[in-house]
Motif scaffolding. Structure first.
Motif, short mmCIF file in Angstrom:
data_model
loop_
_atom_site.label_atom_id
_atom_site.label_comp_id
_atom_site.label_asym_id
_atom_site.label_seq_id
_atom_site.Cartn_x
_atom_site.Cartn_y
_atom_site.Cartn_z
N ALA A 10 0.83 -1.20 0.00
CA ALA A 10 0.00 0.00 0.00
C ALA A 10 0.86 1.26 0.00
CB ALA A 10 -0.93 0.00 1.20
N LEU A 11 1.99 1.21 0.74
CA LEU A 11 2.91 2.34 0.77
C LEU A 11 3.54 2.55 -0.60
CD1 LEU A 11 4.62 4.51 2.18
CD2 LEU A 11 6.18 2.70 2.89
N LEU A 12 3.98 1.48 -1.23
CA LEU A 12 4.59 1.60 -2.56
C LEU A 12 3.58 2.13 -3.57
CD1 LEU A 12 6.62 -1.75 -2.61
CD2 LEU A 12 7.46 0.56 -2.10
N GLN A 13 2.33 1.70 -3.45
CA GLN A 13 1.28 2.20 -4.33
C GLN A 13 1.06 3.69 -4.12
OE1 GLN A 13 -0.28 0.73 -6.80
NE2 GLN A 13 -1.66 2.45 -7.24
N LEU A 14 1.08 4.13 -2.86
CA LEU A 14 0.92 5.55 -2.55
C LEU A 14 2.06 6.37 -3.16
CD1 LEU A 14 -0.55 7.81 -0.97
CD2 LEU A 14 0.94 7.26 0.98
N LEU A 15 3.27 5.86 -3.09
CA LEU A 15 4.41 6.57 -3.68
C LEU A 15 4.23 6.73 -5.18
CD1 LEU A 15 7.45 5.03 -1.76
CD2 LEU A 15 6.40 7.27 -1.43
N ARG A 16 3.75 5.70 -5.82
CA ARG A 16 3.54 5.78 -7.27
C ARG A 16 2.44 6.79 -7.60
NH1 ARG A 16 4.37 0.07 -6.68
NH2 ARG A 16 2.12 -0.31 -6.64
N GLU A 17 1.40 6.79 -6.80
CA GLU A 17 0.26 7.67 -7.08
C GLU A 17 0.57 9.13 -6.80
OE1 GLU A 17 -2.81 6.07 -4.66
OE2 GLU A 17 -3.30 4.41 -6.02
N THR A 18 1.47 9.41 -5.87
CA THR A 18 1.77 10.79 -5.49
C THR A 18 3.04 11.33 -6.12
OG1 THR A 18 2.94 10.03 -3.49
CG2 THR A 18 0.58 10.55 -3.27
N GLN A 19 3.68 10.57 -6.97
CA GLN A 19 4.91 11.03 -7.61
C GLN A 19 4.59 12.17 -8.56
OE1 GLN A 19 7.00 8.03 -9.81
NE2 GLN A 19 8.86 9.24 -10.01
N THR A 20 5.28 13.29 -8.39
CA THR A 20 5.00 14.48 -9.19
C THR A 20 6.21 15.03 -9.93
OG1 THR A 20 5.40 15.95 -7.30
CG2 THR A 20 3.14 15.17 -7.63
N GLY A 21 7.37 14.44 -9.73
CA GLY A 21 8.56 15.00 -10.37
C GLY A 21 9.73 14.06 -10.32
N GLU A 165 10.04 21.25 -0.58
CA GLU A 165 8.83 21.94 -0.12
C GLU A 165 7.77 21.99 -1.22
OE1 GLU A 165 7.90 23.09 2.72
OE2 GLU A 165 9.71 23.12 3.96
N ASP A 166 8.20 22.30 -2.44
CA ASP A 166 7.23 22.38 -3.55
C ASP A 166 6.61 21.02 -3.84
OD1 ASP A 166 7.67 25.08 -3.82
OD2 ASP A 166 9.14 24.88 -5.44
N ALA A 167 7.44 19.97 -3.84
CA ALA A 167 6.92 18.63 -4.12
C ALA A 167 5.95 18.19 -3.03
CB ALA A 167 8.07 17.65 -4.24
N LEU A 168 6.23 18.58 -1.79
CA LEU A 168 5.35 18.21 -0.68
C LEU A 168 3.97 18.84 -0.85
CD1 LEU A 168 5.38 16.65 2.02
CD2 LEU A 168 6.02 18.78 3.14
#
Length: 326
Positions: A10-21, A165-168
């Motif tokens: 679930a954590l790995l899935q969250l990282l993939r879904e929230t990757q922005t850059g 900060e921007d990515a967050l």
């Protein structure tokens, strides 16, 4: 493998879904991997093999495999700076985000299986407690204590995600803490597995971290020590802290979880964050005397910055400064 316990799907899935850059992945492995070759030696259930050292090869392959599960990765690296590995890589985290435009850096801290070669090395160096030694000397693991000392070997893993900060703001994830500064140093020494009693290595790391972020030492109120409880580390780390800081409290986690290798610095820091979220700084287990600095009992967490320290064989010392966001 212990690392699998922190790699929650679930954590790995969250990282993939929230990757922005732009994303980097670093695996802090502590030491080169050991691969067993040939037959086991001794008893059927023993962990004794003929070992062959495969420096970084298996480590890098595993790092690449895990990195691929975390999203589209632009940079993958490994580190094997002994027991300070997982704090040492925080210098890389800073550099990648500040100077190379990375938005996210993922750090997985792991280590080799506890094998007989590791146990033999620490045993011959008289660095680790054994059950017979503890019974003979009537001691239990502790640190900065006049009676109890030492550590047992432990095993663990840690997983942390660092974002600009921007990515967050874009990912909308909640930060547990802010990495303010990190520094790794060495000391002038002739013994690559020993420490100077004056704590030069620790002192250089602390001073480097403070200078980098231009923060006065008085702002540091909580210290997560390396805290092995050996005579040499007690002297070195205490000396450095007392020369560099004032008005702080210090704790150690190795008495609770054992001395992990590559994972120790980051793993223990995350355990401290969990305790700080509850409003407490835990005492150092098995202290035999009252101490309000190198804590013998848990206290309410004071407001201020957190300093995390670690040390590794080869005369390597790391310091990282954090602001809690709770």
């Amino acid at each position: 493998m212990v690392a699998q316990k922190v790699l929650d799907p679930a954590l790995l899935q969250l990282l993939r879904e929230t990757q922005t850059g732009k994303t980097a992945f670093i695996m802090a492995a502590g030491n080169a991997n050991f691969a067993a070759e040939g037959n086991k030696l001794g008893r059927e259930n023993s962990m004794t093999y003929n070992y062959k050292v495969l420096p970084l090869s298996l480590t890098q392959i595993y790092a690449g495999r895990v990195a691929a599960q975390c999203g589209k990765i632009d940079h993958t690296a490994t580190d094997a700076t002994a027991c300070t590995s997982s704090l040492k890589v925080l210098m890389d985290v800073q550099t990648l985000i500040k100077f190379y435009g990375f938005d996210r850096v993922i750090v997985l801290a792991v280590e080799d299986q506890v094998n007989n070669m590791t146990l033999q090395f620490f045993g011959e160096a008289k660095a680790t407690l054994t059950e017979s030694m503890a019974e003979t000397h009537q001691v239990v693991p502790s640190a900065f204590d006049s009676t109890n000392f030492g550590f047992y070997i432990g095993q663990g893993a840690a997983f942390a995600v660092f974002e600009s900060e921007d990515a967050l703001k874009r990912s909308k994830l909640q930060a547990k803490a802010e990495l303010v500064s990190a520094w790794t140093a060495t000391e002038v020494a002739t013994n690559a597995i020993g420490q100077r009693e004056d704590g030069q290595g620790y002192r250089r790391a602390i001073e480097g971290a403070l200078k980098l972020c231009q923060i006065p030492p008085e702002q540091i109120k909580i210290v997560k020590t390396h805290g092995t409880g050996t005579k040499s580390n007690n002297e070195a780390e205490k000396s450095a802290l007392e020369k560099c800081l004032s008005g702080f409290v210090a704790t150690s986690y190795k008495q609770r979880i054992g001395h992990t290798m590559g994972a120790s610095g980051l793993l223990e820091t995350l355990l401290l964050f969990n305790d700080l979220e509850k409003g407490t700084v835990p005492g150092i287990l098995n202290r035999s005397e009252e101490d309000h600095v190198f804590l013998s009992e848990a206290i309410e967490a004071p407001e201020g910055m957190v300093l995390s320290l670690s040390a590794g064989m080869g005369n390597v010392f790391s310091a990282a400064l954090f602001n809690m966001r709770i």
